[in-house]
Design an enzyme around this catalytic site. Structure first.
Site, PDB file in Angstrom:
ATOM      1  N   ASP A   1       2.451   1.961  -6.262  1.00  0.00           N
ATOM      2  CA  ASP A   1       3.974   2.005  -6.926  1.00  0.00           C
ATOM      3  C   ASP A   1       4.990   3.739  -6.751  1.00  0.00           C
ATOM      4  O   ASP A   1       5.127   3.926  -6.662  1.00  0.00           O
ATOM      5  CB  ASP A   1       4.950   0.901  -7.404  1.00  0.00           C
ATOM      6  CG  ASP A   1       4.408   0.962  -8.605  1.00  0.00           C
ATOM      7  OD1 ASP A   1       3.335   1.966  -9.308  1.00  0.00           O
ATOM      8  OD2 ASP A   1       5.271  -0.058  -9.411  1.00  0.00           O
ATOM      9  N   SER A   2       3.386   3.915  -7.685  1.00  0.00           N
ATOM     10  CA  SER A   2       3.481   6.049  -7.551  1.00  0.00           C
ATOM     11  C   SER A   2       3.895   6.466  -6.390  1.00  0.00           C
ATOM     12  O   SER A   2       4.225   8.108  -6.737  1.00  0.00           O
ATOM     13  CB  SER A   2       1.796   6.772  -8.503  1.00  0.00           C
ATOM     14  OG  SER A   2       1.103   5.561  -7.368  1.00  0.00           O
TER      15      SER A   2
ATOM     16  N   ASP B   1       0.682  -2.768  -3.577  1.00  0.00           N
ATOM     17  CA  ASP B   1       0.921  -2.293  -5.416  1.00  0.00           C
ATOM     18  C   ASP B   1       2.625  -3.370  -4.855  1.00  0.00           C
ATOM     19  O   ASP B   1       3.198  -3.389  -3.835  1.00  0.00           O
ATOM     20  CB  ASP B   1       1.407  -1.405  -5.822  1.00  0.00           C
ATOM     21  CG  ASP B   1       1.193  -1.529  -7.173  1.00  0.00           C
ATOM     22  OD1 ASP B   1       0.761  -2.247  -7.921  1.00  0.00           O
ATOM     23  OD2 ASP B   1       0.824  -0.092  -7.198  1.00  0.00           O
TER      24      ASP B   1
ATOM     25  N   LYS C   1      -1.768  -6.031  -6.197  1.00  0.00           N
ATOM     26  CA  LYS C   1      -2.025  -6.205  -7.578  1.00  0.00           C
ATOM     27  C   LYS C   1      -0.675  -5.860  -8.018  1.00  0.00           C
ATOM     28  O   LYS C   1       0.617  -5.793  -7.777  1.00  0.00           O
ATOM     29  CB  LYS C   1      -2.551  -4.077  -7.614  1.00  0.00           C
ATOM     30  CG  LYS C   1      -2.298  -3.851  -9.197  1.00  0.00           C
ATOM     31  CD  LYS C   1      -3.127  -2.392  -9.631  1.00  0.00           C
ATOM     32  CE  LYS C   1      -1.652  -1.383  -9.204  1.00  0.00           C
ATOM     33  NZ  LYS C   1      -1.110  -1.594 -10.467  1.00  0.00           N
TER      34      LYS C   1
ATOM     35  N   GLU D   1       1.233  -5.356 -12.146  1.00  0.00           N
ATOM     36  CA  GLU D   1       0.796  -5.035 -13.743  1.00  0.00           C
ATOM     37  C   GLU D   1       1.918  -6.601 -14.667  1.00  0.00           C
ATOM     38  O   GLU D   1       2.159  -7.019 -14.201  1.00  0.00           O
ATOM     39  CB  GLU D   1       1.707  -3.584 -13.431  1.00  0.00           C
ATOM     40  CG  GLU D   1       1.823  -2.793 -13.372  1.00  0.00           C
ATOM     41  CD  GLU D   1       2.699  -1.540 -13.290  1.00  0.00           C
ATOM     42  OE1 GLU D   1       3.497  -1.595 -13.920  1.00  0.00           O
ATOM     43  OE2 GLU D   1       2.901  -0.183 -12.503  1.00  0.00           O
TER      44      GLU D   1
ATOM     45  N   GLU E   1      -4.368   1.008 -17.584  1.00  0.00           N
ATOM     46  CA  GLU E   1      -4.893   2.805 -18.186  1.00  0.00           C
ATOM     47  C   GLU E   1      -4.254   2.431 -19.048  1.00  0.00           C
ATOM     48  O   GLU E   1      -4.224   2.211 -19.707  1.00  0.00           O
ATOM     49  CB  GLU E   1      -3.534   2.492 -16.871  1.00  0.00           C
ATOM     50  CG  GLU E   1      -2.742   3.485 -16.522  1.00  0.00           C
ATOM     51  CD  GLU E   1      -1.328   4.037 -15.495  1.00  0.00           C
ATOM     52  OE1 GLU E   1      -1.935   3.171 -14.587  1.00  0.00           O
ATOM     53  OE2 GLU E   1      -0.982   5.099 -15.438  1.00  0.00           O
TER      54      GLU E   1
HETATM   55  O1  KIV Z   1       0.491   3.199  -8.444  1.00  0.00           O
HETATM   56  C1  KIV Z   1      -0.604   3.675  -8.147  1.00  0.00           C
HETATM   57  O2  KIV Z   1      -0.925   4.533  -8.051  1.00  0.00           O
HETATM   58  C2  KIV Z   1      -1.261   3.034  -9.353  1.00  0.00           C
HETATM   59  C3  KIV Z   1      -2.502   2.754 -10.112  1.00  0.00           C
HETATM   60  C4  KIV Z   1      -2.185   4.695 -11.263  1.00  0.00           C
HETATM   61  C5  KIV Z   1      -3.427   2.453 -10.574  1.00  0.00           C
HETATM   62  O3  KIV Z   1      -0.806   2.204 -10.616  1.00  0.00           O
END
Ligand code: KIV
Length: 285
Positions: A47-48, A86, A115, A117, A184
């Site tokens: 999600d980054s 994500d 994934k 959080e 993280e």
């Molecule tokens: O979204 C992302 O890039 C992440 C990583 C930093 C683990 O969650």
């Protein structure tokens, strides 16, 4: 190189002699092709993307459909790496049913697993996704979707009690069936402690050198993201400067008339030139 399986990743503990796992966050087909050729084990469609590619200030601005769009682009490159979708903010917070549907959307877009959080609060969601036969990766420590609660992107578990509760959260995620966990933004001793305590691989980002694997964002590691450099990032390239130099040269060549040249031009044959009455004609200044 062959794509590793999720069970193979699950068993990749360094303490058992496994090589460190290599994970990259990437969002499109060209970066997936590069990452695959470079031999990474896992590609996270993170999600980054919100901050790195879409220009937002935080990760909370993207939806499951946005992530699915990028997962599909990565999947079309058919990388020899596990693709992790994500789960964005609010895609696994409302109900177990919605969570499973959103995870399925990412799998149908081409991810092999998802994934998400968070710690204990997320256990029912993780168990439900696992019950739908979707592998899940956990993510604890600095969780950017909680930035408003955390008061910004702050290093976590700096106190012993917080470090112990992070390990407890990781144990709970392992118990719920996560095949690996991202940790993280924690001090190195906490990265080491959680890696020793947990039986599935710990993938670190800003968590020190003792984790079972590492993850960096593609744009950070190739030097394309040049606005800021967090302490944990190592730049292996100068992509931003290289690209500015390329586009500057292109602009200069267009303006000087050096581009396109004969090699970059579809030359008309004599018949066409004559039929168009262009013989002998000269462009005006
Ligand atoms: O979204 C992302 O890039 C992440 C990583 C930093 C683990 O969650």
């Amino acid at each position: 190189m062959k794509r590793p399986s999720i069970p193979a990743i699950r068993n990749s503990k360094r303490r058992d002699g496994a090589d460190p796992l290599v994970m990259v966050t990437a969002y499109d087909a060209p970066s997936a092709r590069v990452s695959s050729e470079a031999g990474v084990d896992m590609i996270l469609v993170g999600d980054s993307v919100a901050m790195v590619v879409l220009g937002y200030d935080d990760t909370m601005q993207v939806t499951t459909d946005d992530i699915a769009h990028h997962v599909a682009a990565v999947a079309r490159a058919n990388p020899n790496a596990i693709i992790i979708g994500d789960m964005p903010w609010m895609s696994f917070h409302v109900s177990v049913e919605e969570t499973v549907h959103n995870a399925a959307k990412l799998i149908r877009a081409g991810a092999h697993c998802v994934k998400l959080e968070g710690g204990r609060k997320r256990l029912p969601m993780i168990e439900a996704i696992r019950a739908a036969e979707i592998p899940v990766m956990g993510h604890v420590g600095l969780t950017p979707q909680s930035m408003n609660v955390m008061g910004g992107f702050k290093i976590q578990a700096r106190q012993a009690a917080a470090a112990r509760s992070l390990v407890d959260a990781a144990k709970a995620l392992e118990g719920a069936g996560c095949f690996a966990i991202v940790v993280e933004g924690v001090p190195d001793a906490v990265g080491r402690m959680v890696t020793e305590a947990i039986n599935v691989p710990i993938i670190g980002i800003g968590a020190g050198p003792d984790c079972d694997g590492q993850v960096l964002v593609y744009h950070d590691l190739i030097g394309l993201e040049n606005r800021f450099k967090p302490k944990f990032v190592r730049r292996y390239g100068t992509a931003y400067d290289d690209q500015v130099a390329s586009v500057t040269q292109y602009a200069s060549d267009v303006r000087s008339g050096a581009f396109p040249g004969a090699d970059e031009t579809y030359q008309a044959n004599d018949e066409l030139t004559e039929a168009l009455g262009l013989y002998g004609s000269q462009p005006e200044d």
